[in-house]
Design a protein around this motif. Structure first.
Motif, PDB file in Angstrom:
ATOM      1  N   ASN A 165       0.972  -1.320  -0.016  1.00  0.00           N
ATOM      2  CA  ASN A 165       0.095  -0.054   0.170  1.00  0.00           C
ATOM      3  C   ASN A 165       0.668   1.336   0.149  1.00  0.00           C
ATOM      4  OD1 ASN A 165      -2.627  -0.936   0.207  1.00  0.00           O
ATOM      5  ND2 ASN A 165      -1.959  -2.067   1.925  1.00  0.00           N
ATOM      6  N   ASP A 166       2.194   1.207  -0.218  1.00  0.00           N
ATOM      7  CA  ASP A 166       3.028   2.405  -0.074  1.00  0.00           C
ATOM      8  C   ASP A 166       3.047   3.071  -1.469  1.00  0.00           C
ATOM      9  OD1 ASP A 166       4.989   4.387   0.129  1.00  0.00           O
ATOM     10  OD2 ASP A 166       6.269   2.967   1.471  1.00  0.00           O
ATOM     11  N   PRO A 167       2.573   3.996  -1.736  1.00  0.00           N
ATOM     12  CA  PRO A 167       2.410   4.692  -2.954  1.00  0.00           C
ATOM     13  C   PRO A 167       3.914   5.117  -3.604  1.00  0.00           C
ATOM     14  CG  PRO A 167       1.804   6.257  -1.305  1.00  0.00           C
ATOM     15  CD  PRO A 167       2.030   5.077  -0.764  1.00  0.00           C
ATOM     16  N   ARG A 168       4.857   5.312  -2.659  1.00  0.00           N
ATOM     17  CA  ARG A 168       6.368   5.583  -2.960  1.00  0.00           C
ATOM     18  C   ARG A 168       7.060   4.267  -3.673  1.00  0.00           C
ATOM     19  NH1 ARG A 168       7.877   7.348   2.815  1.00  0.00           N
ATOM     20  NH2 ARG A 168       7.086   5.218   2.975  1.00  0.00           N
ATOM     21  N   VAL A 169       6.472   3.224  -3.664  1.00  0.00           N
ATOM     22  CA  VAL A 169       7.246   2.040  -4.405  1.00  0.00           C
ATOM     23  C   VAL A 169       6.221   1.228  -5.100  1.00  0.00           C
ATOM     24  CG1 VAL A 169       8.983   2.005  -2.397  1.00  0.00           C
ATOM     25  CG2 VAL A 169       6.921   0.419  -2.167  1.00  0.00           C
ATOM     26  N   ILE A 171       6.355  -2.831  -6.055  1.00  0.00           N
ATOM     27  CA  ILE A 171       6.863  -4.036  -5.576  1.00  0.00           C
ATOM     28  C   ILE A 171       6.726  -5.292  -6.403  1.00  0.00           C
ATOM     29  CG2 ILE A 171       6.496  -3.324  -3.162  1.00  0.00           C
ATOM     30  CD1 ILE A 171       4.186  -5.222  -2.866  1.00  0.00           C
ATOM     31  N   CYS A 172       7.712  -6.329  -5.885  1.00  0.00           N
ATOM     32  CA  CYS A 172       7.657  -7.664  -6.609  1.00  0.00           C
ATOM     33  C   CYS A 172       8.166  -8.694  -5.570  1.00  0.00           C
ATOM     34  CB  CYS A 172       8.566  -7.896  -7.997  1.00  0.00           C
ATOM     35  SG  CYS A 172       8.795  -9.343  -8.515  1.00  0.00           S
ATOM     36  N   GLN A 173       7.308  -9.387  -5.106  1.00  0.00           N
ATOM     37  CA  GLN A 173       7.701 -10.541  -4.191  1.00  0.00           C
ATOM     38  C   GLN A 173       8.114 -11.689  -4.980  1.00  0.00           C
ATOM     39  OE1 GLN A 173       4.767 -12.261  -1.400  1.00  0.00           O
ATOM     40  NE2 GLN A 173       6.460 -11.506   0.153  1.00  0.00           N
ATOM     41  N   LEU A 174       9.282 -12.330  -4.873  1.00  0.00           N
ATOM     42  CA  LEU A 174       9.674 -13.454  -5.446  1.00  0.00           C
ATOM     43  C   LEU A 174       9.838 -14.762  -4.609  1.00  0.00           C
ATOM     44  CD1 LEU A 174      12.433 -11.646  -7.321  1.00  0.00           C
ATOM     45  CD2 LEU A 174      10.101 -12.654  -8.350  1.00  0.00           C
ATOM     46  N   PRO A 175       9.378 -15.796  -4.747  1.00  0.00           N
ATOM     47  CA  PRO A 175       9.742 -16.981  -4.018  1.00  0.00           C
ATOM     48  C   PRO A 175      11.078 -17.515  -4.011  1.00  0.00           C
ATOM     49  CG  PRO A 175       8.487 -17.802  -5.887  1.00  0.00           C
ATOM     50  CD  PRO A 175       8.577 -16.116  -6.142  1.00  0.00           C
ATOM     51  N   VAL A 176      12.015 -16.651  -4.007  1.00  0.00           N
ATOM     52  CA  VAL A 176      13.492 -17.281  -4.090  1.00  0.00           C
ATOM     53  C   VAL A 176      13.919 -17.281  -2.809  1.00  0.00           C
ATOM     54  CG1 VAL A 176      15.915 -16.440  -4.676  1.00  0.00           C
ATOM     55  CG2 VAL A 176      13.718 -15.847  -6.234  1.00  0.00           C
ATOM     56  N   GLY A 177      14.671 -18.124  -2.268  1.00  0.00           N
ATOM     57  CA  GLY A 177      15.060 -18.342  -1.004  1.00  0.00           C
ATOM     58  C   GLY A 177      13.614 -18.593   0.148  1.00  0.00           C
ATOM     59  N   ASP A 178      13.539 -17.697   0.865  1.00  0.00           N
ATOM     60  CA  ASP A 178      12.453 -17.681   1.922  1.00  0.00           C
ATOM     61  C   ASP A 178      11.542 -16.444   1.453  1.00  0.00           C
ATOM     62  OD1 ASP A 178      10.615 -18.473   4.037  1.00  0.00           O
ATOM     63  OD2 ASP A 178      11.729 -17.212   5.431  1.00  0.00           O
ATOM     64  N   GLY A 179      11.703 -15.904   0.263  1.00  0.00           N
ATOM     65  CA  GLY A 179      10.885 -14.963  -0.226  1.00  0.00           C
ATOM     66  C   GLY A 179      11.771 -13.685  -0.053  1.00  0.00           C
ATOM     67  N   ILE A 180      11.700 -12.554  -1.253  1.00  0.00           N
ATOM     68  CA  ILE A 180      12.345 -11.714  -1.279  1.00  0.00           C
ATOM     69  C   ILE A 180      11.500 -10.673  -1.929  1.00  0.00           C
ATOM     70  CG2 ILE A 180      13.728 -12.043  -3.403  1.00  0.00           C
ATOM     71  CD1 ILE A 180      15.808 -10.298  -2.315  1.00  0.00           C
ATOM     72  N   THR A 181      11.138  -9.425  -1.110  1.00  0.00           N
ATOM     73  CA  THR A 181      10.517  -8.430  -1.997  1.00  0.00           C
ATOM     74  C   THR A 181      11.345  -7.292  -2.266  1.00  0.00           C
ATOM     75  OG1 THR A 181       8.507  -9.105  -0.519  1.00  0.00           O
ATOM     76  CG2 THR A 181       8.351  -6.684  -1.405  1.00  0.00           C
ATOM     77  N   LEU A 182      11.015  -6.931  -3.370  1.00  0.00           N
ATOM     78  CA  LEU A 182      11.802  -6.033  -4.119  1.00  0.00           C
ATOM     79  C   LEU A 182      10.981  -4.662  -4.167  1.00  0.00           C
ATOM     80  CD1 LEU A 182      13.749  -7.865  -7.013  1.00  0.00           C
ATOM     81  CD2 LEU A 182      14.537  -7.275  -4.885  1.00  0.00           C
ATOM     82  N   CYS A 183      11.347  -3.678  -3.859  1.00  0.00           N
ATOM     83  CA  CYS A 183      10.586  -2.449  -3.747  1.00  0.00           C
ATOM     84  C   CYS A 183      11.386  -1.316  -4.667  1.00  0.00           C
ATOM     85  CB  CYS A 183      10.449  -1.721  -2.689  1.00  0.00           C
ATOM     86  SG  CYS A 183       9.880  -2.980  -1.285  1.00  0.00           S
ATOM     87  N   ARG A 184      10.987  -0.903  -6.039  1.00  0.00           N
ATOM     88  CA  ARG A 184      11.645   0.161  -6.766  1.00  0.00           C
ATOM     89  C   ARG A 184      10.867   1.316  -6.228  1.00  0.00           C
ATOM     90  NH1 ARG A 184      10.159   2.541 -11.416  1.00  0.00           N
ATOM     91  NH2 ARG A 184      11.851   3.518 -12.564  1.00  0.00           N
ATOM     92  N   ARG A 185      11.695   2.281  -5.746  1.00  0.00           N
ATOM     93  CA  ARG A 185      11.117   3.641  -5.501  1.00  0.00           C
ATOM     94  C   ARG A 185      10.789   4.477  -6.549  1.00  0.00           C
ATOM     95  NH1 ARG A 185      14.106   8.625  -2.042  1.00  0.00           N
ATOM     96  NH2 ARG A 185      12.192   9.891  -2.166  1.00  0.00           N
ATOM     97  N   ILE A 186       9.484   5.022  -6.489  1.00  0.00           N
ATOM     98  CA  ILE A 186       9.192   5.663  -7.666  1.00  0.00           C
ATOM     99  C   ILE A 186       8.649   7.056  -7.554  1.00  0.00           C
ATOM    100  CG2 ILE A 186       8.093   3.582  -9.083  1.00  0.00           C
ATOM    101  CD1 ILE A 186       5.222   4.352  -7.816  1.00  0.00           C
ATOM    102  N   ASN A 187       8.757   7.315  -6.105  1.00  0.00           N
ATOM    103  CA  ASN A 187       8.833   9.085  -5.893  1.00  0.00           C
ATOM    104  C   ASN A 187       9.313   9.042  -4.285  1.00  0.00           C
ATOM    105  OD1 ASN A 187       6.421   8.788  -4.140  1.00  0.00           O
ATOM    106  ND2 ASN A 187       5.308   8.858  -5.908  1.00  0.00           N
TER     107      ASN A 187
END
Length: 187
Positions: A165-169, A171-187
């Motif tokens: 719900n963070d409008p500044r990012v 996200i992409c959550q990947l089932p790699v390892g125990d899960g990694i969530t990548l957040c690309r800052r957009i503003n």
């Protein structure tokens, strides 16, 4: 407790793809993800690495030195939140980091996010480790779980919901390892 090899490879590739030069890692442990980051950075790249325990970092340090990347690492021992607060006070650090990887105390993930979002540049990435938390994020509340899984599950669910719900990012959550969530800052 170490970063799985597939996740280390993903981090390495992401850093190369975004041409990262200035990175941060919160929660180093023995340094496998730190090594993956250091190997991907250019010779003059830097990692600000934080952990509450230098002893564990020193276990992996001989491998980091053998790989010829120790000069890229600025290790700081101690809790990350006070250091992050100091960085935020210095305007030169705002938006200064290309990539930030967080794999420390899960009950502080939301506190970390509220700080590092100011430190990562627009277009930069923040990676949160263990965001699937042994698969427990998909369990119902009454599913039997080990106490530590149940305790941290609450915090992992909290950060997952917040990030979604963070409008500044984005996200992409990947089932790699125990899960990694990548957040690309957009503003």
């Amino acid at each position: 407790m170490a970063t799985p090899a597939d996740e280390g490879q993903l981090i390495n590739m992401l850093i190369k793809l975004i041409n990262a030069k200035n990175t941060m890692e919160i929660g180093v442990y023995t340094g496998y993800s730190l090594l993956s980051t250091a190997l991907a950075l250019p010779h003059d790249g830097k990692i600000l690495a934080m952990d509450v325990n230098r002893q564990y970092y020193e276990i992996g340090l001989p491998i980091i030195e053998k790989a010829g990347v120790a000069h890229k690492i600025d290790f700081r021992e101690g809790p990350a939140l006070p250091l992050l607060d100091e960085l935020i006070k210095d305007e030169s650090y705002k938006g200064a980091f290309d990539f930030i990887f967080i794999d420390a105390d899960k009950d502080n993930y939301l506190n970390y996010h509220k700080r590092v979002i100011e430190l990562v540049k627009v277009g930069g990435l923040i990676g949160y480790d263990n965001t699937l938390w042994f698969g427990s994020v998909a369990y119902s509340e009454d599913t039997p779980m080990l106490d530590f899984v149940k305790y941290f599950r609450t915090h992992v669910l909290e950060i997952n919901k917040y990030l979604a719900n963070d409008p500044r990012v984005e996200i992409c959550q990947l089932p790699v390892g125990d899960g990694i969530t990548l957040c690309r800052r957009i503003n």
